[in-house]
Design an enzyme around this catalytic site. Structure first.
Site, short mmCIF file in Angstrom:
data_model
loop_
_atom_site.label_atom_id
_atom_site.label_comp_id
_atom_site.label_asym_id
_atom_site.label_seq_id
_atom_site.Cartn_x
_atom_site.Cartn_y
_atom_site.Cartn_z
N LYS A 1 0.85 -1.21 0.00
CA LYS A 1 0.00 0.00 0.00
C LYS A 1 0.88 1.24 0.00
O LYS A 1 0.66 2.17 -0.78
CB LYS A 1 -0.88 0.01 1.24
CG LYS A 1 -1.52 1.35 1.57
CD LYS A 1 -2.40 1.33 2.80
CE LYS A 1 -1.67 1.54 4.08
NZ LYS A 1 -1.30 2.91 4.41
N ASN A 2 1.90 1.26 0.87
CA ASN A 2 2.70 2.47 1.07
C ASN A 2 3.72 2.68 -0.04
O ASN A 2 4.39 3.71 -0.07
CB ASN A 2 3.37 2.45 2.44
CG ASN A 2 2.34 2.64 3.54
OD1 ASN A 2 1.18 2.95 3.27
ND2 ASN A 2 2.75 2.44 4.77
N CYS B 1 -4.89 12.67 12.68
CA CYS B 1 -5.60 11.40 12.77
C CYS B 1 -5.27 10.80 14.13
O CYS B 1 -4.49 11.34 14.90
CB CYS B 1 -5.20 10.47 11.63
SG CYS B 1 -3.49 10.09 11.62
N ARG C 1 -0.23 15.26 12.30
CA ARG C 1 0.41 14.85 11.06
C ARG C 1 0.84 16.09 10.26
O ARG C 1 0.30 16.41 9.23
CB ARG C 1 -0.53 13.98 10.23
CG ARG C 1 -1.10 12.76 10.94
CD ARG C 1 -0.06 11.72 11.32
NE ARG C 1 0.60 11.11 10.20
CZ ARG C 1 0.13 10.02 9.57
NH1 ARG C 1 -1.00 9.50 9.93
NH2 ARG C 1 0.81 9.49 8.57
N ASP D 1 4.82 0.97 12.13
CA ASP D 1 3.61 0.32 11.61
C ASP D 1 3.45 -1.10 12.10
O ASP D 1 2.43 -1.74 11.81
CB ASP D 1 3.63 0.32 10.07
CG ASP D 1 3.46 1.73 9.52
OD1 ASP D 1 3.65 1.91 8.32
OD2 ASP D 1 3.17 2.64 10.32
N ARG E 1 -8.71 -0.43 4.93
CA ARG E 1 -7.89 0.61 4.31
C ARG E 1 -6.53 0.04 3.90
O ARG E 1 -5.94 0.48 2.92
CB ARG E 1 -7.63 1.76 5.30
CG ARG E 1 -8.84 2.53 5.69
CD ARG E 1 -8.46 3.76 6.45
NE ARG E 1 -7.49 4.55 5.69
CZ ARG E 1 -7.21 5.81 5.97
NH1 ARG E 1 -7.78 6.40 6.98
NH2 ARG E 1 -6.34 6.49 5.27
C1 EPZ Z 1 4.44 7.06 6.15
O1 EPZ Z 1 3.65 8.13 6.63
C2 EPZ Z 1 3.51 5.85 6.12
N1 EPZ Z 1 2.36 6.11 5.25
C3 EPZ Z 1 3.00 5.55 7.54
O2 EPZ Z 1 2.23 4.36 7.47
C4 EPZ Z 1 4.21 5.30 8.44
O3 EPZ Z 1 3.76 5.09 9.76
C5 EPZ Z 1 5.13 6.53 8.40
O4 EPZ Z 1 5.53 6.79 7.04
C6 EPZ Z 1 6.40 6.32 9.23
O5 EPZ Z 1 7.08 5.20 8.75
C7 EPZ Z 1 2.52 6.01 3.91
O6 EPZ Z 1 3.59 5.72 3.41
C8 EPZ Z 1 1.30 6.26 3.07
P1 EPZ Z 1 6.34 10.54 8.19
P2 EPZ Z 1 4.24 9.64 6.58
O7 EPZ Z 1 6.23 11.81 7.43
O8 EPZ Z 1 5.22 9.77 5.48
C9 EPZ Z 1 6.62 13.83 11.58
C10 EPZ Z 1 0.33 3.01 7.77
O9 EPZ Z 1 -0.13 2.54 8.83
N2 EPZ Z 1 6.57 14.80 10.48
O10 EPZ Z 1 7.50 9.64 7.91
O11 EPZ Z 1 3.09 10.55 6.61
C11 EPZ Z 1 5.35 13.01 11.72
O12 EPZ Z 1 4.40 13.70 12.50
C12 EPZ Z 1 0.81 4.45 7.77
O13 EPZ Z 1 0.46 2.39 6.69
C13 EPZ Z 1 6.79 16.14 10.75
O14 EPZ Z 1 7.01 16.53 11.90
O15 EPZ Z 1 5.01 9.71 7.96
C14 EPZ Z 1 5.86 11.75 12.40
O16 EPZ Z 1 5.99 11.99 13.77
C15 EPZ Z 1 0.53 5.17 9.07
N3 EPZ Z 1 6.75 17.04 9.73
C16 EPZ Z 1 7.25 11.55 11.78
O17 EPZ Z 1 7.63 12.84 11.27
C17 EPZ Z 1 6.52 16.66 8.43
O18 EPZ Z 1 6.50 17.52 7.53
C18 EPZ Z 1 7.30 10.54 10.65
O19 EPZ Z 1 6.25 10.86 9.76
C19 EPZ Z 1 6.30 15.29 8.17
C20 EPZ Z 1 6.34 14.37 9.21
#
Ligand code: EPZ
Length: 430
Positions: free
Chosen positions: A33-34, A126, A131, A317, A409
């Site tokens: 998915k990701n 969420c 996020r 995850d 999802r």
């Molecule tokens: C991806 O989300 C995945 N989703 C998530 O999987 C996964 O948990 C996450 O990466 C971490 O591995 C998809 O790929 C569609 P991040 P993403 O930006 O990219 C903070 C699932 O269950 N952050 O790597 O949105 C954020 O709040 C989903 O399949 C900022 O502060 O996650 C978090 O604490 C859930 N500023 C950390 O970084 C930003 O601009 C990592 O988030 C962006 C993120």
């Protein structure tokens, strides 16, 4: 998209898990998915036809395809293959679609890269926590874009995009979709972009491989520094996404939690080393083949101390699923989520089933005790819902997991796949 699949997207179905049955057999893992979500968005970068194979049948994928259609893409889907042609596209993604899925944010990069403008509604928060997308926006500005947040939308505009040095590091480490977005915005920019503190996830590598198949010039994906040499235009491609390592990990925990012997195939064992190691430490035998992994019991369940980290560390995850496994490990297990400190919606629900967990976010202290008992529980986010289903597999009696659309999802027909290896899971119309 046939009506059945659409009906799954919004249904308030619930699933009844009859616990206490050992799972034995082989589960075929679906495409990631990701990986599929950003790759589908990346098709916006070219006017040529893209054929993307191994796309799982999930509601998040449906949402992404609906967003791409609303942006003017021609989208065809035949079982696991999606064909996209983004000939003439609009640059504004509608709020009512974007708000449903945070990953929609990854249309910003390709729209900016190709049209030099985009307007997408800010992703809502969420249940797993705040996020933000500040790191994405900082990256776009480094490439020369003007960024405005107005009326709940983020608008980016760049008369020209110039390669630059961009750092993706933030308070909680790097950002996966942020790295994806900057890579996609940079492929058509003038000059070379260096992305530092880049996410190293296999899904980022998969996106880079897809972009290179389109004619991009990206090196270093999978390391903390990615180099993107801007090109003038891109072609089409025929590409197959990697297997879903989180679905594979979830199915391995399902086998472990029931004391059975379960093999997952069509996987990349090298993507799961940070999940295999804790399972071995928790008291399970893990055998790996070229494209398969098998879990089986190896003495008693042992407690663990786990910390989630960006890849190649233990994935956030898989945090909820490991909580469900460790609730019966004698002694105390400690799990800390450094990436999403609030990602513990599963804890209160597991407690309803008899689990003893003390939560001092970002850490859960789990006191292993006897058995879990089935109970009505509420799914809240994708991985927490999977954890409740896993807990139900080992619980005495029946566990009723409500709002099962959360599971649909991210897991393709998870009830059917588990029933095929010995589970007794019923999907009940709400
Ligand atoms: C991806 O989300 C995945 N989703 C998530 O999987 C996964 O948990 C996450 O990466 C971490 O591995 C998809 O790929 C569609 P991040 P993403 O930006 O990219 C903070 C699932 O269950 N952050 O790597 O949105 C954020 O709040 C989903 O399949 C900022 O502060 O996650 C978090 O604490 C859930 N500023 C950390 O970084 C930003 O601009 C990592 O988030 C962006 C993120």
């Amino acid at each position: 998209m046939n009506m059945f699949r659409v009906s799954r997207l919004v249904s308030m179905d619930k699933i009844l898990v009859h616990g206490g049955r050992k799972l034995n057999g082989t589960v075929r893992i679906s495409g990631s998915k990701n990986s599929a979500l950003p790759i589908l968005a990346a098709a916006l970068l070219t006017r040529e036809r893209c054929v993307i194979r191994g796309v799982p049948d999930l509601s998040d994928i449906h949402y992404m395809l609906t967003i791409l259609s609303s942006l003017g893409c021609e989208v065809e889907r035949a079982s696991g293959t999606v064909i996209i042609k983004a000939d003439k596209i609009r640059t504004e993604a509608p709020y009512e679609l974007v708000r449903k899925m945070r990953a929609s944010v990854c249309v910003l990069g390709p729209l900016l890269g190709r049209e030099h403008e985009a307007c997408v509604s800010l992703p809502g928060g969420c249940v797993i926590g705040d996020r933000p997308i500040d790191l994405h926006l900082r990256g776009f500005e480094a490439l020369g874009a003007a960024v405005r947040v107005t009326g709940g939308n983020v608008k980016v505009l760049a008369p020209r995009l110039s390669g630059a040095k961009v750092n993706m590091g933030g308070k909680y480490g790097t950002t996966v979709l942020g790295t994806d977005n900057i890579m996609m915005a940079a492929v058509l920019a003038e000059g070379t972009t260096i992305i530092e503190d880049a996410a190293e996830e296999p899904e980022v590598v998969d996106l880079a491989n897809f972009l290179n198949a389109l004619g991009a010039k990206i090196t270093g994906a999978g390391t903390c520094q990615i180099t993107v040499e801007g090109v003038k235009e891109l072609s089409g491609a025929d590409y197959t996404v990697i297997p879903d390592r989180i679905e594979a990990g979830t199915m391995l925990v399902a086998g472990a939690i029931t004391g059975g012997r379960v093999t997952v195939n069509h996987v990349r064992p090298d993507h799961l080393e940070s999940v295999i190691e804790p399972l071995r430490a928790a008291g399970f035998t893990i055998e790996t083949g070229e494209r398969s992994i098998t879990v089986s019991p190896n003495g008693g369940l042992r407690p663990l101390h786990l910390d989630t980290r960006p890849y190649p560390g233990f994935p956030t995850d898989m945090q909820a699923q490991m909580c469900a496994l460790l609730v019966r490990a004698p002694g105390e297990s400690v799990i800390t989520d450094h990436i999403f400190p609030q990602r513990f919606m599963h804890v209160a629900e597991l407690a309803r089933m008899g689990a003893q967990i003390r939560l001092e976010a970002p850490t859960a202290f789990i006191t292993g005790n006897g058995a879990l008992s089935g109970a009505p529980v509420m799914a809240s986010d994708l991985r927490a819902s999977a954890a409740l289903l896993l807990a139900g597999l080992q619980a005495d009696g029946i566990t009723e997991v409500n709002r099962v659309y959360h599971i649909d999802r991210g897991y393709e027909h998870i009830d059917d796949k588990l029933n095929d290896v010995g589970a007794h899971i019923e999907r009940v119309k709400a």
